[in-house]
Design an enzyme around this catalytic site. Structure first.
Site, PDB file in Angstrom:
ATOM      1  N   HIS A 110       0.812  -1.193  -0.208  1.00 56.66           N
ATOM      2  CA  HIS A 110      -0.215  -0.002   0.443  1.00 56.66           C
ATOM      3  C   HIS A 110       0.404   1.563   0.180  1.00 56.66           C
ATOM      4  O   HIS A 110       2.132   1.677   0.347  1.00 56.66           O
ATOM      5  CB  HIS A 110      -0.639  -0.063   1.493  1.00 56.66           C
ATOM      6  CG  HIS A 110      -2.087   0.952   0.635  1.00 56.66           C
ATOM      7  ND1 HIS A 110      -1.622   2.475   1.141  1.00 56.66           N
ATOM      8  CD2 HIS A 110      -2.839   1.318   0.847  1.00 56.66           C
ATOM      9  CE1 HIS A 110      -2.829   3.268   1.174  1.00 56.66           C
ATOM     10  NE2 HIS A 110      -4.165   2.061   0.516  1.00 56.66           N
ATOM     11  N   GLU A 181      -4.439   1.807  -7.457  1.00 55.95           N
ATOM     12  CA  GLU A 181      -4.401   2.572  -6.601  1.00 55.95           C
ATOM     13  C   GLU A 181      -3.279   4.559  -6.724  1.00 55.95           C
ATOM     14  O   GLU A 181      -2.438   4.805  -6.089  1.00 55.95           O
ATOM     15  CB  GLU A 181      -4.107   3.044  -4.930  1.00 55.95           C
ATOM     16  CG  GLU A 181      -4.683   2.079  -4.551  1.00 55.95           C
ATOM     17  CD  GLU A 181      -5.439   1.882  -2.860  1.00 55.95           C
ATOM     18  OE1 GLU A 181      -6.412   1.850  -2.720  1.00 55.95           O
ATOM     19  OE2 GLU A 181      -4.743   1.800  -2.371  1.00 55.95           O
ATOM     20  N   SER A 225     -10.192   7.510  -3.154  1.00 57.34           N
ATOM     21  CA  SER A 225     -11.463   8.309  -3.245  1.00 57.34           C
ATOM     22  C   SER A 225     -12.676   7.328  -3.652  1.00 57.34           C
ATOM     23  O   SER A 225     -13.324   8.261  -4.467  1.00 57.34           O
ATOM     24  CB  SER A 225     -11.208   9.265  -3.745  1.00 57.34           C
ATOM     25  OG  SER A 225     -10.487  10.426  -2.852  1.00 57.34           O
TER      26      SER A 225
HETATM   27  P1  PGA Z   1      -9.438   5.963   0.232  1.00 51.15           P
HETATM   28  O1  PGA Z   1      -8.287   4.534   0.377  1.00 51.15           O
HETATM   29  O2  PGA Z   1     -10.939   4.949  -0.540  1.00 51.15           O
HETATM   30  O3  PGA Z   1     -10.208   6.408   1.728  1.00 51.15           O
HETATM   31  O4  PGA Z   1      -9.030   6.899  -1.030  1.00 51.15           O
HETATM   32  C1  PGA Z   1      -7.737   3.648  -0.789  1.00 51.15           C
HETATM   33  C2  PGA Z   1      -6.876   3.340   0.137  1.00 51.15           C
HETATM   34  O5  PGA Z   1      -5.749   3.956   0.156  1.00 51.15           O
HETATM   35  O6  PGA Z   1      -6.938   1.934   0.117  1.00 51.15           O
END
Ligand code: PGA
Length: 264
Positions: A110, A181, A225
């Protein structure tokens, strides 16, 4: 824009694979708020059939979450896993331990771990391999920063990150899950457009296809998000096979709306 990459022509990807909606709780929650969130999600998914659902609580709570979800279709994942099997690794948790308590997935790489814990591509690959070797499905997270996107490095960064994981897992590539991401979209409220996300997912699919004949079966999640309002349009893209949800996974109603969007 569509059609620029080889895999983008498939407006209707033919697959019977279910989408995967994964909630990444990060370092949030406590015993009572976790129970309330899970009970609400359980209630809303009682007749769940059309998609797979996963929650990734902080490891400390994983056993309690497994117990609360017992008998349901919702799986539990960890937010990280050690490369080591056991021994003198203070603070670490092994894939064997995760498996022992009923955890079935683990996020690896991550961006918050890459950023705050200086995890390298090679280490992330090792973590993916350590998870797989014990029957835990790794969700390999990749994504570019804003500076990298602005420097037109998005594809190069994502490919480099994924290449390390593909190299580490060898012939098991088709058993991983990938999460794209974009770092600039995480927790910022600034989501990639469906077209922006699809373009990168198509690049990822092509890279997987070069490594395994089963690339169509690898789930590629979008994260950053994703929320109740934008999930449906993101999930409608041909190479977006689910979502990795942070903030919106902490609100039962929002998480359930995203799950329903994935079932459509
Ligand atoms: P978020 O986080 O949906 O709050 O942007 C996603 C993630 O970091 O897995």
């Amino acid at each position: 824009m569509l059609g620029r990459w080889p895999h983008e022509d498939r407006f209707e990807r033919v697959t019977d694979m279910k989408k995967l909606i994964a909630g990444n709780w990060k370092m949030n929650g406590d015993t009572s708020s976790n129970a309330a969130l899970l009970d609400a999600v359980l209630l809303g998914t009682a007749d769940l059939t059309g998609c797979d659902v996963l929650v990734c609580p902080p490891s400390l709570y994983a056993a309690a979450v497994v117990a609360r979800l017992n008998g349901s279709a919702i799986a539990v994942g960890a937010q990280d896993v050690s490369t080591a099997e056991k021994g003198a690794y203070t603070g670490e948790i092994s894939a064997t331990m995760l498996r022992d308590i009923g955890v079935r997935y683990a996020l690896v790489g991550h961006s918050e771990r890459r950023q705050y814990h200086h995890e390298t591509d090679a280490l992330v690959g090792e973590k993916a391999q350590a998870a797989l070797s014990k029957g835990i499905t790794p969700i390999v997270c990749v994504g570019e920063t804003l500076a990298e996107r602005e420097a037109d490095q998005t594809n190069a960064v994502v490919k480099r990150q994924l290449a390390a994981a593909i190299h580490a897992v060898g012939h098991c590539v088709s058993e991983i899950v990938v999460a794209y991401e974009p770092v600039w979209a995480i927790g910022t409220g600034q989501t990639a457009t469906p077209e922006q996300a699809q373009m990168v997912h198509a690049v990822i699919r092509a890279q997987l296809a070069a490594a395994t004949p089963n690339a169509e079966k690898v789930r590629i999640l979008y994260g950053g998000s994703m929320n109740a309002a934008n999930a449906a349009s993101l999930l409608a893209q041909p190479d977006i096979d689910g979502g990795l949800i942070g903030g919106a996974a902490l609100k039962a109603e929002d998480f359930l709306t995203i799950i329903r969007a994935a079932q459509a």
